[in-house]
Structure formats: C-alpha cells, structure tokens
Design an enzyme around this catalytic site. Structure first.
Site, PDB file in Angstrom:
ATOM      1  N   GLN A 313       0.830  -1.201   0.000  1.00 45.42           N
ATOM      2  CA  GLN A 313       0.000   0.000   0.000  1.00 45.42           C
ATOM      3  C   GLN A 313       0.865   1.251   0.000  1.00 45.42           C
ATOM      4  O   GLN A 313       0.538   2.252  -0.649  1.00 45.42           O
ATOM      5  CB  GLN A 313      -0.922  -0.002   1.230  1.00 45.42           C
ATOM      6  CG  GLN A 313      -1.719   1.263   1.432  1.00 45.42           C
ATOM      7  CD  GLN A 313      -2.704   1.546   0.309  1.00 45.42           C
ATOM      8  OE1 GLN A 313      -3.150   0.619  -0.372  1.00 45.42           O
ATOM      9  NE2 GLN A 313      -3.035   2.806   0.106  1.00 45.42           N
ATOM     10  N   GLU A 314       1.991   1.202   0.692  1.00 53.49           N
ATOM     11  CA  GLU A 314       2.858   2.379   0.795  1.00 53.49           C
ATOM     12  C   GLU A 314       3.663   2.633  -0.474  1.00 53.49           C
ATOM     13  O   GLU A 314       3.768   3.769  -0.933  1.00 53.49           O
ATOM     14  CB  GLU A 314       3.816   2.220   1.983  1.00 53.49           C
ATOM     15  CG  GLU A 314       3.152   2.323   3.353  1.00 53.49           C
ATOM     16  CD  GLU A 314       2.735   3.755   3.673  1.00 53.49           C
ATOM     17  OE1 GLU A 314       3.080   4.683   2.918  1.00 53.49           O
ATOM     18  OE2 GLU A 314       2.049   3.950   4.699  1.00 53.49           O
ATOM     19  N   SER A 315       4.242   1.579  -1.061  1.00 50.00           N
ATOM     20  CA  SER A 315       5.212   1.813  -2.137  1.00 50.00           C
ATOM     21  C   SER A 315       5.116   0.847  -3.308  1.00 50.00           C
ATOM     22  O   SER A 315       5.922   0.951  -4.238  1.00 50.00           O
ATOM     23  CB  SER A 315       6.628   1.707  -1.561  1.00 50.00           C
ATOM     24  OG  SER A 315       6.916   0.354  -1.207  1.00 50.00           O
ATOM     25  N   TYR A 440      -7.136   3.598   3.046  1.00 42.68           N
ATOM     26  CA  TYR A 440      -5.825   3.007   3.316  1.00 42.68           C
ATOM     27  C   TYR A 440      -5.974   1.661   4.034  1.00 42.68           C
ATOM     28  O   TYR A 440      -5.417   0.645   3.609  1.00 42.68           O
ATOM     29  CB  TYR A 440      -5.050   4.011   4.159  1.00 42.68           C
ATOM     30  CG  TYR A 440      -3.658   3.640   4.584  1.00 42.68           C
ATOM     31  CD1 TYR A 440      -2.557   3.932   3.774  1.00 42.68           C
ATOM     32  CD2 TYR A 440      -3.417   3.060   5.825  1.00 42.68           C
ATOM     33  CE1 TYR A 440      -1.264   3.640   4.193  1.00 42.68           C
ATOM     34  CE2 TYR A 440      -2.139   2.767   6.248  1.00 42.68           C
ATOM     35  CZ  TYR A 440      -1.068   3.051   5.428  1.00 42.68           C
ATOM     36  OH  TYR A 440       0.211   2.774   5.834  1.00 42.68           O
TER      37      TYR A 440
END
EC number: 4.2.2.n1
Length: 485
Positions: A313-315, A440
């Site tokens: 999800q972040e990168s 998120y």
C-alpha cells in the site's frame, strides 16, 4: 372340570403373551431419531468437509471458511462440541454419510434428491453454474459455442448436471470430469492453455477471479442448484429436523445473509486492473523481500503478510519510492519517524521494513487497552497513515455521535468528518484528510486477504504436479464424458 380349570390360567397366559408381543415392538422399537440422541449422549457431532477456500481452511486465527462457520454454529445450536474432519472429494463425503461413519456432510454439496442413503437439508446457498474460458479466445457467450472446446468440470459437484442437461440439446457435446481437482486447478489449467473452458459456480469464480486474471466469465448455464448439508438416512429424522430448524433460524435472523456476504460478497474489493497488477507484483517483486518481512514479523509479532500488505500500500514494494512530501522507502517513513525507530537509511529495504514494523508496533501499543483485536490492528494502521493524534480525534467524534470509540466501525465512520469544519473545530488536532486512512486500511486488509489466499493455496495451485506415488506422468486426470450420438 379340573382339566377346564387347568386350561384357564394357560389361556390367560396366552392372552398376556399376545398383549406383550403387541406392546413390545412399540416400546422397544428404535427411537425416531437415534442419531440425534447418540450425538447428544456422546456430546459431539462428527462433520466431514473438504479443505477448500469456499468450505473450510486454516486462517491466521485458526479454522475458518463458510461451511466451517455454519458447522461451528450448528454444534453450538445442539449444545455439543464440533469434531471436524476433511476428505478429498465430494463422493468421499457422500459415501461416508451414506455409510453412517459421520453424522453430517458439509462440503459444498449440491442438493440431489436422487441420491440414496442420505437426506439433504433445506437449501443453504444458491449454486449457479457458470461457464468460464481463457482470456484471448473468441468470447464464449452461448451454449453452442462450447462445441469442440476442451471443457472440464468437477465430478459430483453438480456443475456437470448442467452439462448433462445441455447435452440433451446438443448431443455432440463432450467434456472432462475429475473428482481429484479443485476449482483453482481448473482455472490454472485454463490459464496454462491445458483447457479452453470449465463449468464452476458463480460464487467460486467470484472468490478466485482475482488470482486468475487470464480467465473470463462467459455465461450462466441452466437453472441454479442448491447447496445443502447431508445426513445419514439411517439415522432417523431428528437430526435433519434440527438442521432445518437451524437453517431457518439463521435465515430469519439475517445471519445467513451476513455470512454469505462475509465469505463471498467482496468481488469488487480490488479494482480489477489493480488486482492483476498486485498479483503480478506478488510473483515478481515480493519474493525479493519476503524474508525481510518474515524477520520483521518475528521481531514484532505481526503476521508477515500484514506487513507485506502495508508495504505494498505504501510503495508497491519499491525500495526507492519517494513522495513529493519527502516520505521515502519501501515503508514510506517520514524523516522524524525514521529517526524515532533508528533508521538512518530509509532507502535500504531491510532498514525500512524493520523500521516500519517497529513503528506500527509502537503505535499499536499506545492505543487504549479497551480496543480489542482485530480492531486494534485496523486502528494502528489508520494511525500509521494519518497520525495517532488524528485517530484520537476520530475516536472523540465517534463518542460525541453516540458511537463506540473503541470500535473500528464507528471510528471509521468518524474519520472522514475530520475534513468538516463543524467537527474538526471540536477536537484537539484539527483538520485532517480523514477519508484517506479509511481507504488506506481497506486496501491493506484486502491486499492481506489476497496474500492469505495465495499463501494457503500454494499446494492447491501445484496439485497437478503432485501425483501420488506410483502414478506416471500419463496418469489420467479426467474421466471423459463422451457425446451422445
């Protein structure tokens, strides 16, 4: 006279014996529900199922699955323990039920009143046969377009019944059947070009489609069938009545619909193109970092797949990722956060993964003790994204609105209100883009579900290469159902 008197007691004895003979069969005949009485006497029910994603499997927190959940609740309904065993095929389940070696069969069984030796329960779930085919082929939109294709179905699943009905209209139709394969195997074979198409059920495709992007749905085939449970016909009607009463109660209370939605209702939980990209990255990128996620999980107590979902999800598992705001690395740490957890190189994957896991743990440990799992993890993830202060504010808003500040569902509804002046002016940390942590957390949970599915299904995906000892490479996987000409 004496002889007459002697015969009189004998007559009474004969009459008494006749009366006993009339009464004893009634008094000593087996009870109407010997199986149900036996279950209650021994204090457990024996249920036979299959280890598949749609029935029963071992999840992160123990046994789970749609039919496992139903079986567990039914045991509670009877006030007994649940003894659950698994077997390989539907025919194995039905044979065990018919022989009375188990009390109940619960394994995606199609209701088939023609089967002898078993009683089926009321319908539990609708089973709609669906034709699926390989992406890139000419569309398969009508039954006639199945002619000449290499088609397969799982034996005894009920899907082949729809094909047999179709064969009455198209006698030249032929297909393959196997009792030893599962839905994932058929979809894998379609993608690999070993099959052109298969007939499965719509809910099975819904659950599996994200993992097999090379397979498309064609058209529904025939009328829906019904998923049901099976009990031995030799055990009386008592158990069947209790099963039906249990199913009726679940349906009336809305709990059956809730379970169906929980296990089969999130077909749209990842946008399809994004899902295909994610699956590709699972195979191409994740292996490089899997050991690092597992090591970080060992140190922090998280499931490694949850940490991997957070990293994606972040990168998208890009170690050099950098945002316009200066957040960097695979776990996208801010500079203050990196300093807090002792990370001096945010672009180093090992440091980033370890630092992100330790930061998530520190956030989780600072949450109120009243927050229980799994809500505690979801709130920690939200705070990882929006900050702990804003999460506290959302909890306060949830409480002001009459909700539970320790319940993720209530806090999730409150978070987007941090974007509205009438609410953010009432809390300590002010405005926040509160809708973002909701999306998120939702995405992470869904990536996590996919990783769990892939992880528990690895052997199933490669089942075709795991033949039993003594079987040759040419051992038949399928029985052929020939045309009727």
């Amino acid at each position: 006279m004496l002889k007459a008197l002697a015969r009189t007691p004998r007559r009474w004895a004969q009459l008494a014996t006749a009366l006993v003979l009339l009464l004893v069969p009634h008094l000593s005949s087996p009870p109407e529900s010997p199986l149900l009485e036996d279950i209650r006497a021994r204090d457990f029910i024996q249920v036979l199922t299959r280890n598949t994603p749609t029935t029963y499997y071992q999840g992160r927190q123990g046994p789970t699955g749609f039919e496992y959940e139903l079986a567990r609740r039914f045991a509670e309904h009877l006030g007994v323990s649940l003894s659950l065993e698994t077997t390989g095929t539907i025919s194995d389940v039905l044979r065990a039920v018919r022989q009375g070696s188990v009390d109940l069969g619960s394994a995606a069984l199609p209701l088939d009143a023609t089967r002898r030796g078993v009683h089926f329960s009321r319908p539990i779930l609708e089973l709609q046969p669906l034709v699926v085919f390989r992406r890139g082929m000419p569309p398969v939109d009508t039954p006639k377009e199945l002619l000449g294709l290499s088609i397969a179905a799982i034996a005894d699943s009920g899907a082949s019944l729809a094909l047999r009905e179709l064969q009455k209209r198209y006698p030249e139709l032929s297909w393959k059947e196997s009792a030893d394969l599962e839905v994932a195997d058929l979809l894998h074979m379609i993608e690999a070009g070993e099959l052109d198409a298969a007939v499965i059920y719509a809910h099975q495709f819904k659950l599996n489609r994200l993992f097999f992007p090379g397979v498309e749905d064609g058209f529904t085939l025939g009328k829906p069938l019904s998923l049901a449970w099976a009990v031995p016909a030799s055990g009386g009607l008592g158990l069947l009545r209790e099963v039906n009463r249990f199913i009726d109660d679940l349906r009336e209370q809305g709990l059956l619909d809730t379970l169906v939605e929980r296990y089969f209702g999130h077909d749209d939980y990842l946008e399809y193109v994004g899902a295909r990209l994610f699956i590709r990255h699972v195979h191409q990128r994740l292996p490089e970092y899997e050991a690092l996620f597992k090591e970080a999980a060992r140190r922090t107590g998280f499931d490694w797949k949850l940490l991997a979902a957070l990293g994606y999800q972040e990168s998208h598992w890009e170690p050099d990722a950098t945002s316009p705001t200066g957040v960097r690395g695979l776990m996208m740490l801010t500079l203050p956060t990196a300093e807090q957890v002792g990370v001096d190189n945010r672009l180093d994957p090992e440091q980033s993964i370890d630092g992100g896991a330790r930061y998530l743990l520190s956030v989780k440990e600072r949450l109120q003790e009243e927050i229980k799992e799994p809500d505690r993890t979801w709130m920690a993830l939200a705070a990882y994204n929006v900050g702990l202060g804003h999460l506290y504010d959302a909890q306060k808003i949830a409480e002001m609105r009459g909700g539970d500040p320790y319940d993720w569902n209530d806090v999730r509804e409150a978070l987007p209100l941090l974007q509205k002046r009438e609410w953010y002016e009432k809390v300590r940390h002010g405005y926040a883009r509160g809708g973002e942590p909701v999306i998120y957390v939702r995405n992470i949970r869904r990536y996590y579900e996919v990783l769990n599915y892939v992880d528990r299904s690895q052997q199933q995906f490669f089942q075709l290469n795991q033949r039993a000892p003594g079987e040759g490479e040419d051992a038949p996987l399928f029985d052929i159902v020939p045309p009727v000409l």
